[in-house]
Design a protein around this motif. Structure first.
Motif, PDB file in Angstrom:
ATOM      1  N   GLU A  53      -3.176   1.172 -54.768  1.00 39.13           N
ATOM      2  CA  GLU A  53      -3.540   1.480 -53.683  1.00 39.13           C
ATOM      3  C   GLU A  53      -4.899   1.215 -52.947  1.00 39.13           C
ATOM      4  N   LEU A  54      -5.924   1.597 -53.793  1.00 36.89           N
ATOM      5  CA  LEU A  54      -7.313   1.136 -53.410  1.00 36.89           C
ATOM      6  C   LEU A  54      -7.405  -0.243 -53.442  1.00 36.89           C
ATOM      7  N   LEU A  55      -6.900  -0.935 -53.983  1.00 40.28           N
ATOM      8  CA  LEU A  55      -6.942  -2.611 -54.244  1.00 40.28           C
ATOM      9  C   LEU A  55      -6.439  -2.970 -52.832  1.00 40.28           C
ATOM     10  N   SER A  56      -5.289  -2.485 -52.554  1.00 35.91           N
ATOM     11  CA  SER A  56      -4.670  -2.837 -51.416  1.00 35.91           C
ATOM     12  C   SER A  56      -5.612  -2.540 -50.042  1.00 35.91           C
ATOM     13  N   SER A  57      -6.075  -1.514 -50.178  1.00 38.15           N
ATOM     14  CA  SER A  57      -6.816  -1.140 -48.963  1.00 38.15           C
ATOM     15  C   SER A  57      -7.972  -1.890 -48.589  1.00 38.15           C
ATOM     16  N   SER A  58      -8.639  -2.276 -50.027  1.00 37.45           N
ATOM     17  CA  SER A  58      -9.863  -2.930 -49.833  1.00 37.45           C
ATOM     18  C   SER A  58      -9.713  -4.552 -49.447  1.00 37.45           C
ATOM     19  N   GLU A  59      -8.381  -4.946 -50.168  1.00 40.15           N
ATOM     20  CA  GLU A  59      -8.070  -6.280 -49.625  1.00 40.15           C
ATOM     21  C   GLU A  59      -7.495  -6.288 -48.061  1.00 40.15           C
ATOM     22  N   THR A  60      -6.894  -5.321 -47.391  1.00 39.17           N
ATOM     23  CA  THR A  60      -6.676  -5.179 -46.261  1.00 39.17           C
ATOM     24  C   THR A  60      -7.898  -5.365 -45.334  1.00 39.17           C
ATOM     25  N   PHE A  61      -8.822  -4.579 -45.755  1.00 44.09           N
ATOM     26  CA  PHE A  61     -10.390  -4.558 -45.118  1.00 44.09           C
ATOM     27  C   PHE A  61     -10.782  -5.853 -44.946  1.00 44.09           C
ATOM     28  N   ILE A  62     -10.994  -6.463 -46.213  1.00 45.25           N
ATOM     29  CA  ILE A  62     -11.639  -7.827 -46.384  1.00 45.25           C
ATOM     30  C   ILE A  62     -10.650  -8.871 -45.574  1.00 45.25           C
TER      31      ILE A  62
END
Length: 106
Positions: A53-62
């Motif tokens: 979930e955190l990986l997905s959020s950070s990649e979306t932000f990137i």
């Protein structure tokens, strides 16, 4: 209470002990902290701890803030493999693909 000082120790412990509420609180805290200067570090932390979930959020932000992220110190310290992975995202928010393709030759 989750803070900047304890989140890096708290999240792995919550995962190990299967404390879903604490895990969720840590993820929510880190998601709120995401910015152009720390999103790559948070992404690496999420990958290390298998936190999808955190990986997905950070990649979306990137993806959304790519032009800001490439100007960060964290981006400059990435391995070439990580740079290739990031610039290979299909949905980077950039006005021209030429700006991204130039990064391949740096």
């Amino acid at each position: 209470m989750v803070t900047k000082e304890n989140v890096q120790g708290l999240l792995p412990a919550a995962n190990l002990l299967q404390l879903d509420f604490v895990n969720g609180a840590c993820i929510e805290f880190l998601q709120k902290q995401l910015n152009a200067s720390n999103c790559l570090g948070i992404r690496a932390f999420a990958r290390l701890h298998n936190c999808t979930e955190l990986l997905s959020s950070s990649e979306t932000f990137i993806k959304k803030q790519f032009l800001e992220v490439v100007n960060s110190d964290e981006f400059l310290s990435l391995s070439s493999d990580d740079v290739v992975k990031i610039i290979s995202f299909n949905d980077l928010a950039v006005p021209y693909e030429e700006k991204v393709s130039k990064l391949q030759y740096l």
